[in-house]
Scaffold this motif. Sequence first.
Motif, PDB file in Angstrom:
ATOM      1  N   LEU A   1       0.607  -0.992  -0.314  1.00 46.87           N
ATOM      2  CA  LEU A   1       0.251  -0.160   0.514  1.00 46.87           C
ATOM      3  C   LEU A   1       0.551   1.242   0.062  1.00 46.87           C
ATOM      4  O   LEU A   1       2.464   1.148   0.764  1.00 46.87           O
ATOM      5  CB  LEU A   1      -1.116  -0.104   1.752  1.00 46.87           C
ATOM      6  N   ASP A   2       0.471   2.622  -0.516  1.00 51.73           N
ATOM      7  CA  ASP A   2       1.399   3.629  -0.842  1.00 51.73           C
ATOM      8  C   ASP A   2       0.540   4.295   0.637  1.00 51.73           C
ATOM      9  O   ASP A   2      -0.682   4.694   0.434  1.00 51.73           O
ATOM     10  CB  ASP A   2       0.757   3.841  -2.047  1.00 51.73           C
ATOM     11  N   PRO A   3       1.798   5.159   0.938  1.00 53.74           N
ATOM     12  CA  PRO A   3       1.441   5.874   1.930  1.00 53.74           C
ATOM     13  C   PRO A   3       0.166   7.249   2.080  1.00 53.74           C
ATOM     14  O   PRO A   3      -0.102   7.770   2.355  1.00 53.74           O
ATOM     15  CB  PRO A   3       2.779   6.068   3.155  1.00 53.74           C
ATOM     16  N   SER A   4       1.176   7.316   0.820  1.00 61.10           N
ATOM     17  CA  SER A   4       0.475   8.697   0.034  1.00 61.10           C
ATOM     18  C   SER A   4      -0.828   8.971  -0.608  1.00 61.10           C
ATOM     19  O   SER A   4      -1.256   9.711  -0.890  1.00 61.10           O
ATOM     20  CB  SER A   4       1.279   9.488  -0.862  1.00 61.10           C
ATOM     21  N   ARG A   5      -1.665   7.476  -0.790  1.00 52.47           N
ATOM     22  CA  ARG A   5      -2.641   7.313  -1.787  1.00 52.47           C
ATOM     23  C   ARG A   5      -3.544   7.606  -0.375  1.00 52.47           C
ATOM     24  O   ARG A   5      -3.514   6.710   0.608  1.00 52.47           O
ATOM     25  CB  ARG A   5      -2.823   5.797  -2.420  1.00 52.47           C
ATOM     26  N   THR A   6      -4.687   7.995  -0.803  1.00 56.33           N
ATOM     27  CA  THR A   6      -5.346   8.255  -0.136  1.00 56.33           C
ATOM     28  C   THR A   6      -7.407   7.387  -0.913  1.00 56.33           C
ATOM     29  O   THR A   6      -7.228   7.816  -2.128  1.00 56.33           O
ATOM     30  CB  THR A   6      -5.667   9.595   0.547  1.00 56.33           C
TER      31      THR A   6
END
Length: 328
Positions: free
Chosen positions: A44-49
């Motif tokens: 998972l990408d921490p910057s993706r919401t």
Amino acid sequence: MPIHSYTAHVQELEAFGMGYPLHGEARDRAVLGSWRRCIDQHRLDPSRTSEAHIVPAGQLRAHREESEPLIRIARSGLERLYQQLKGLDYVLLLADRHGVAVDFLGHDSDASDLRSAGLYLGAQWREDVAGTSAVGTCLATGEALTVHQSDHFDFTHTRLSCTAAPIYDLQGQLAAVLDLSLLRSPAARASQQMALHLVTAAVRRVELANLMAQSSSDWVLRLAQSPDFLDVDADAALSVDARGRIRAMTHAASRMLASIAGLNWRQQPLLTGQPLGRFFDTDLQALPQLMRNRPAQERILRARDGSIWFAHALPPQPRSSAQASPRP
């Protein structure tokens, strides 16, 4: 409002992913373990919401049908807990073993906000979909826990405070998760200690009700560490068949028996089918002495590890004539 800004939240997750020590707020071990799975396993990408994922109506219907027996048994416990919390703005979710919310109790006036936050029927909370959350991390670890505000992996969920406990079936498999959540909560994580206590107590009662519903042909032993609570709110329960062997148990009972025998509670097949005498200084013939016609203080059960328990034995229920006669 979330404690962290979006930038600070993403920077903390990225630093953690690269192995740098965390500064500032301490995180629970379960939260850090979930962050690690989100980064290393689920990619998972921490910057993706992203807003909460709600499964389609047909898929939700299939999940609810699979969980119908458990929903039926758990519903009264959920309603009782919800009434205890009336006026505190908590939302209750019952999620199945796949992480989908199959039952829900919350304020109708907040329906739109709850749906967008994922505190609604059909919300999917598995870690690989939603990142760190109380439901998803509870499913991954099998333990009760709180995921408070910025503990969530996805910044979208950092205004939530969620507390969850696992519900195990009679074979020792994790069958569902009971979650107690707030859209808006005090900043201090310690504010959710009461929620953790309430949700674990509710789960214990649901598991006991499930055991009672499926053990009418067996002896049932309800166990407590104090005689004062034995007949009203037992700590654990197990069923014993006509051969004096343990057939099923609540999760608390599996932990208790494993501790007595020096085994791992996660290996319940090693506990099921064992004679009662392996764990306690008693057998099937002695169970009538533990029935309610004696004071609770006298219904003492000595475990093989030296611990003392108080027991309430319930005999098998006689079959009705309708049950005994074969169906045409």
